[in-house]
Scaffold this motif. Structure first.
Motif, mmCIF file in Angstrom:
data_model
loop_
_atom_site.group_PDB
_atom_site.id
_atom_site.type_symbol
_atom_site.label_atom_id
_atom_site.label_comp_id
_atom_site.label_asym_id
_atom_site.label_seq_id
_atom_site.Cartn_x
_atom_site.Cartn_y
_atom_site.Cartn_z
ATOM 1 N N UNK A 205 12.289 4.097 -4.539
ATOM 2 C CA UNK A 205 12.014 3.036 -5.508
ATOM 3 C C UNK A 205 10.555 3.071 -5.946
ATOM 4 N N UNK A 206 10.356 3.106 -7.263
ATOM 5 C CA UNK A 206 9.022 3.191 -7.899
ATOM 6 C C UNK A 206 7.959 3.740 -6.940
ATOM 7 N N UNK A 207 7.991 5.058 -6.784
ATOM 8 C CA UNK A 207 7.127 5.750 -5.827
ATOM 9 C C UNK A 207 5.662 5.329 -6.005
ATOM 10 N N UNK A 208 4.952 5.256 -4.904
ATOM 11 C CA UNK A 208 3.583 4.765 -4.754
ATOM 12 C C UNK A 208 3.543 3.238 -4.644
ATOM 13 N N UNK A 209 4.278 2.540 -5.515
ATOM 14 C CA UNK A 209 4.149 1.095 -5.576
ATOM 15 C C UNK A 209 4.938 0.419 -4.468
ATOM 16 N N UNK A 210 4.278 -0.530 -3.798
ATOM 17 C CA UNK A 210 4.900 -1.320 -2.731
ATOM 18 C C UNK A 210 5.444 -0.434 -1.610
ATOM 19 N N UNK A 211 4.668 0.571 -1.242
ATOM 20 C CA UNK A 211 5.049 1.388 -0.087
ATOM 21 C C UNK A 211 3.798 1.896 0.625
ATOM 22 N N UNK A 212 3.979 2.242 1.881
ATOM 23 C CA UNK A 212 2.888 2.784 2.695
ATOM 24 C C UNK A 212 2.209 3.921 1.932
#
Length: 383
Positions: free
Chosen positions: A217-224
């Motif tokens: 899901x929307x890589x980079x955003x809201x992830x480690x």
């Protein structure tokens, strides 16, 4: 419904197999033929004939991660508002939408899923996407943290019942208790499990992919974040050929330099351009809501009023295609496929996002600057 046959000549047509230079014929709402621009003088084409002067003809775009637009939001569960969002996107070249929901109470979620399922039955939406509530509080983004909960297969089953076969995707944070069981349940039910809004490390993310998750899901955003000794979910997704990677190309969510890394690492055939757009899309600056949260839009950039976190985008998908071509140097056919056939294939949307003989005539004519010049939906020009 019968439509006047249309022949588009002198066109550059983006198909699943490459670029076809020539003409495209539409009859009865479907693509009837692709051929060279050398018709027999004894048999001129009937109906409307339009010389495009070498313009691009691309498939109707497919947005699989969108929460609203034109002043309306899918979580509102308002059929008229949802139809206005669909019509707005259709006019702008996005002919297939998966209605996106955000974290809500169990009862509200069921009500929302049931309302969107009606629009799916009517053919207005291509499916339903649940971005919450099974996500990490520390990476909640524009979701109300008080509405988040651990993955629950019994609740998931209730979604499936309410959705009547239209639930297409659910985002899960793999580190949460019960997450891998939920991912397995989704995969066995034909629902795409996506990894996102997560603190998962590299190994736990790979475990999620092994359990059946196939989208990031929307890589980079809201992830480690990506770190050379702690690569986390970003590296896991980019390295795994089984995974389609969502990317928000509004030049706000992701810096072009980081976006270029996604394309060079995963390749265009694994990148799904999405908008994550909210109700403010198509309107102007001001205050709006996303779920129960207040959002302020300034200069087209949407942020939560409470803490300033980025909250969705305000672009329509063709803008993401332009940003990809102009900002990253990706070819037009590749960028188009990342906004059409790639997301459609990732979510199993049969026939969407493709120009092929016998398929629905959902077409977009792009001008030289890649802006939308005209849109055809099911064989009829969209006003």
């Amino acid at each position: 419904m019968a439509h006047t046959p249309v022949t588009l000549t002198n066109a550059r047509v983006v198909t699943p197999d490459g670029v076809h230079d020539g003409r495209l014929r539409v009859e009865n709402g479907r693509v009837a033929a692709l051929g060279p621009d050398t018709p027999s003088p004894a048999a001129p084409p009937t109906g409307e004939v339009r010389d495009l002067g070498g313009a691009w003809v691309v498939p109707g775009l497919v947005d699989t991660h969108i929460h609203g637009g034109a002043g309306h939001a899918f979580p509102d569960a308002d059929p008229e508002g949802a139809l206005a969002t669909v019509a707005f996107n259709r006019r702008h070249g996005v002919t297939s939408l998966v209605g996106g929901l955000v974290a809500a109470t169990p009862d509200d979620t069921l009500r929302q899923v049931a309302a969107l399922a009606e629009l799916c039955d009517a053919g207005e939406l291509a499916g339903i996407y649940l971005e919450g509530p099974f996500i990490a509080r520390s990476k909640c983004g524009a979701h109300d943290p008080e509405l988040l909960r651990d993955p629950d297969t019994a609740e998931f089953d209730r979604w499936l019942e309410a959705g009547r076969g239209h639930v297409r995707m659910v985002t899960v944070a793999p580190e949460l208790p019960g997450a891998l069981d939920l991912i397995r349940a989704a995969a066995s039910s034909g629902v795409v499990a996506a990894v996102g809004h997560t603190e998962a490390d590299y190994e736990r993310t790979l475990a999620a992919f092994d359990a059946g998750a196939t989208v990031a899901t929307h890589v980079y955003n809201a992830m480690r974040p990506l770190n050379h000794r702690d690569p986390g979910p970003i590296a896991a997704a980019l390295n795994d050929a089984r995974v389609t990677v969502e990317l928000i190309m509004d030049n706000v969510h992701v810096h072009p330099g980081a976006a270029a890394l996604v394309f060079s690492s995963a390749g265009a055939d694994r990148v799904s351009l999405v908008t994550d757009a909210m109700s403010a899309t198509g309107l102007g600056d001001g205050e709006y809501t996303l779920g129960d949260l207040r959002v302020r839009v300034s200069g087209g950039e949407a942020r939560l009023v409470e803490n300033g976190a980025i909250a969705s985008s305000t672009i329509v998908l063709p803008q993401a295609v332009r940003n990809t071509v102009e900002g990253l140097g990706v070819g037009v056919p590749e960028a188009v496929r990342s906004a059409s056939s790639v997301p459609a294939a990732a979510l199993g949307l049969a026939g969407a996002g493709r120009i092929e003989v016998g398929g629905h005539a959902d077409l977009v004519v792009l001008g030289r600057d890649l802006t939308v010049a005209d849109v055809m939906y099911r064989g009829a020009w969209v006003a």
